[in-house]
Design an enzyme around this catalytic site. Structure first.
Site, PDB file in Angstrom:
ATOM      1  N   CYS A  50       0.924  -1.162   0.067  1.00 27.49           N
ATOM      2  CA  CYS A  50      -0.087   0.093   0.089  1.00 27.49           C
ATOM      3  C   CYS A  50       0.782   1.027   0.017  1.00 27.49           C
ATOM      4  O   CYS A  50       0.556   2.172  -0.426  1.00 27.49           O
ATOM      5  CB  CYS A  50      -0.944   0.058   1.289  1.00 27.49           C
ATOM      6  SG  CYS A  50      -2.128  -1.159   1.036  1.00 27.49           S
ATOM      7  N   ASN A  51       1.852   1.085   0.609  1.00 25.37           N
ATOM      8  CA  ASN A  51       3.024   2.303   0.701  1.00 25.37           C
ATOM      9  C   ASN A  51       4.047   2.720  -0.335  1.00 25.37           C
ATOM     10  O   ASN A  51       4.743   3.686  -0.408  1.00 25.37           O
ATOM     11  CB  ASN A  51       3.559   2.369   2.378  1.00 25.37           C
ATOM     12  CG  ASN A  51       2.408   2.760   3.248  1.00 25.37           C
ATOM     13  OD1 ASN A  51       1.614   3.718   2.952  1.00 25.37           O
ATOM     14  ND2 ASN A  51       2.518   2.354   4.277  1.00 25.37           N
ATOM     15  N   GLU A 112       6.630  -0.543  12.149  1.00 27.47           N
ATOM     16  CA  GLU A 112       5.549  -1.474  11.957  1.00 27.47           C
ATOM     17  C   GLU A 112       6.233  -3.056  11.192  1.00 27.47           C
ATOM     18  O   GLU A 112       7.192  -2.809  10.518  1.00 27.47           O
ATOM     19  CB  GLU A 112       4.415  -1.045  10.927  1.00 27.47           C
ATOM     20  CG  GLU A 112       5.163  -0.677   9.580  1.00 27.47           C
ATOM     21  CD  GLU A 112       4.857  -1.501   8.535  1.00 27.47           C
ATOM     22  OE1 GLU A 112       4.235  -2.889   8.540  1.00 27.47           O
ATOM     23  OE2 GLU A 112       5.420  -1.620   7.346  1.00 27.47           O
ATOM     24  N   ASP A 113       5.923  -4.099  11.563  1.00 25.54           N
ATOM     25  CA  ASP A 113       6.334  -5.330  11.014  1.00 25.54           C
ATOM     26  C   ASP A 113       5.484  -5.937   9.836  1.00 25.54           C
ATOM     27  O   ASP A 113       6.115  -6.975   9.286  1.00 25.54           O
ATOM     28  CB  ASP A 113       6.640  -6.222  12.104  1.00 25.54           C
ATOM     29  CG  ASP A 113       5.311  -6.465  12.900  1.00 25.54           C
ATOM     30  OD1 ASP A 113       4.391  -6.274  12.302  1.00 25.54           O
ATOM     31  OD2 ASP A 113       5.460  -7.069  14.077  1.00 25.54           O
ATOM     32  N   GLN A 114       4.622  -5.295   9.530  1.00 23.17           N
ATOM     33  CA  GLN A 114       3.897  -5.773   8.287  1.00 23.17           C
ATOM     34  C   GLN A 114       4.824  -5.902   7.131  1.00 23.17           C
ATOM     35  O   GLN A 114       4.851  -6.847   6.298  1.00 23.17           O
ATOM     36  CB  GLN A 114       2.724  -4.991   7.946  1.00 23.17           C
ATOM     37  CG  GLN A 114       1.571  -5.253   8.798  1.00 23.17           C
ATOM     38  CD  GLN A 114       0.296  -4.134   8.221  1.00 23.17           C
ATOM     39  OE1 GLN A 114       0.352  -3.268   8.497  1.00 23.17           O
ATOM     40  NE2 GLN A 114      -0.550  -4.971   7.908  1.00 23.17           N
ATOM     41  N   ASN A 188     -11.702  -8.977   3.737  1.00 18.88           N
ATOM     42  CA  ASN A 188     -11.348 -10.246   4.769  1.00 18.88           C
ATOM     43  C   ASN A 188      -9.926 -10.671   4.400  1.00 18.88           C
ATOM     44  O   ASN A 188      -9.724 -11.748   4.678  1.00 18.88           O
ATOM     45  CB  ASN A 188     -12.384 -11.248   4.538  1.00 18.88           C
ATOM     46  CG  ASN A 188     -12.301 -12.072   6.055  1.00 18.88           C
ATOM     47  OD1 ASN A 188     -11.718 -11.739   7.101  1.00 18.88           O
ATOM     48  ND2 ASN A 188     -12.570 -13.182   6.000  1.00 18.88           N
ATOM     49  N   GLY A 189      -9.177 -10.062   3.695  1.00 18.74           N
ATOM     50  CA  GLY A 189      -7.605 -10.202   3.659  1.00 18.74           C
ATOM     51  C   GLY A 189      -6.891  -9.985   4.730  1.00 18.74           C
ATOM     52  O   GLY A 189      -7.468  -9.601   5.855  1.00 18.74           O
ATOM     53  N   GLY A 192      -7.698  -6.359   5.855  1.00 17.18           N
ATOM     54  CA  GLY A 192      -9.004  -6.369   6.447  1.00 17.18           C
ATOM     55  C   GLY A 192      -9.022  -7.173   7.948  1.00 17.18           C
ATOM     56  O   GLY A 192      -9.952  -6.435   8.764  1.00 17.18           O
TER      57      GLY A 192
END
Length: 328
Positions: A50-51, A112-114, A188-189, A192
């Protein structure tokens, strides 16, 4: 041989520009294969979140390679005006960037660790498409190892470093209390589910949309209700807050869909998708406040975070030295 990358991220370009260069998982695989087949390229990895969007390649020093031109050709973009939003890095600068990226020190939300999972997935996808090579394989694997070490040994002080958590904290700072409010999460991924879990922890009444053809096989976060995606507009007027976080190439909420919907009390919409999920024109409607990915950033770094950053940087430098030894 050299390591080369080009990238665009939240610091250099707004969400609508980033959206032009974003890839779905399927499209990323096809793009990596096309780039890998170019003369002078030994391996390719694409990181699309997304970023940020980053194209990585190991290249022959004797061949003139322009990753930006390859990317634009794949995207069908002919104008050159977007070049200003991209940064190009090579060799040591590129390597250091990736290690600092997996550490969470270059993320929109500090620590953030995503991004760690996203980098792992990018490498895994490259393996599946047979587009990686030994240098990119080891580079990405060791960068992920550095990120894991930091995640274990250097817990950042703000606890839950994610965009949705930052959004919840930002709203709370504005005096908006989510507890007890009906909320809907579209999608719902991974993103989500994270949004639904975060809202549920605040005490919200959370409903998650599920695509009808998947409704019998998917799981939703514990404590949340579910509705079919096609019923979202029927339920929407009952909500105080709606989060949309899908990988859809089309809007999940459009201006046309709101024509027959009466929003009689203040409603907050949060768009966590790139490309956008929510039509920006909706923000013109009465009682609607719309936020997107760029609305929420880390606050100023605290003294505790400064110490965490110092420890993380120390680990990065140690892991970088190990990679350079292997490369030599």
């Amino acid at each position: 041989m050299s390591i080369s990358m080009i990238g665009i991220d939240h610091n250099m370009a707004p969400v609508d520009i980033r959206a032009k260069f974003a890839f779905t998982k399927k499209n990323a695989g096809e793009a990596m294969e096309k780039i890998k087949n170019q003369n002078g390229i030994y391996g390719c990895v694409i990181l699309s979140t997304c970023n940020r969007l980053e194209v990585w390649a190991s290249v022959d020093d004797e061949v003139d390679v322009c990753l930006y031109d390859y990317l634009c050709r794949i995207k069908g973009i002919t104008e050159d005006s977007y070049r200003q939003y991209f940064v190009e890095r090579k060799d040591q600068e590129a390597v250091e960037h990736l290690f600092y990226l997996t550490s969470g020190l270059k993320s929109q939300i500090l620590g953030e660790d995503q991004i760690l999972t996203q980098v792992k997935n990018a490498l895994s996808m490259s393996r599946d498409e047979f587009t990686t090579d030994s240098v990119l394989e080891v580079l990405f694997r060791m960068a992920v190892t550095a990120g894991k070490k930091i995640k274990t040994e250097v817990p950042f002080s703000h606890g839950n470093p994610s965009v949705i958590h930052q959004a919840v904290c930002s709203l709370r700072d504005q005096g908006y209390e989510i507890k007890g409010k009906p909320c809907m999460v579209i999608g719902n991924g991974e993103m989500g589910k994270l949004a639904a879990q975060s809202l549920k922890r605040t005490g919200a009444d959370v409903t998650v949309t599920v695509r009808q053809y998947r409704s019998g096989v998917v799981t939703i976060p514990v404590g949340c209700s579910r509705i079919n995606y096609g019923e979202r507009m029927d339920y929407l007027p009952e909500c105080d807050l709606v989060v949309s976080a899908t990988a859809s190439p089309n809007y999940t909420l459009t201006e046309e869909l709101f024509e027959d919907v009466r929003v009689e009390r203040p409603m907050i919409l949060i768009d966590l998708a790139v490309p956008r999920d929510i039509d920006p024109e909706i923000r013109k409607k009465d009682n609607i406040t719309l936020y997107d990915m760029d609305s929420f950033r880390s606050p100023e770094v605290s003294s505790g975070q400064s110490e965490s950053i110092r420890k993380a940087e120390q680990i990065v430098e140690e892991q970088l030295e190990e990679f350079y030894q292997w490369l030599e």
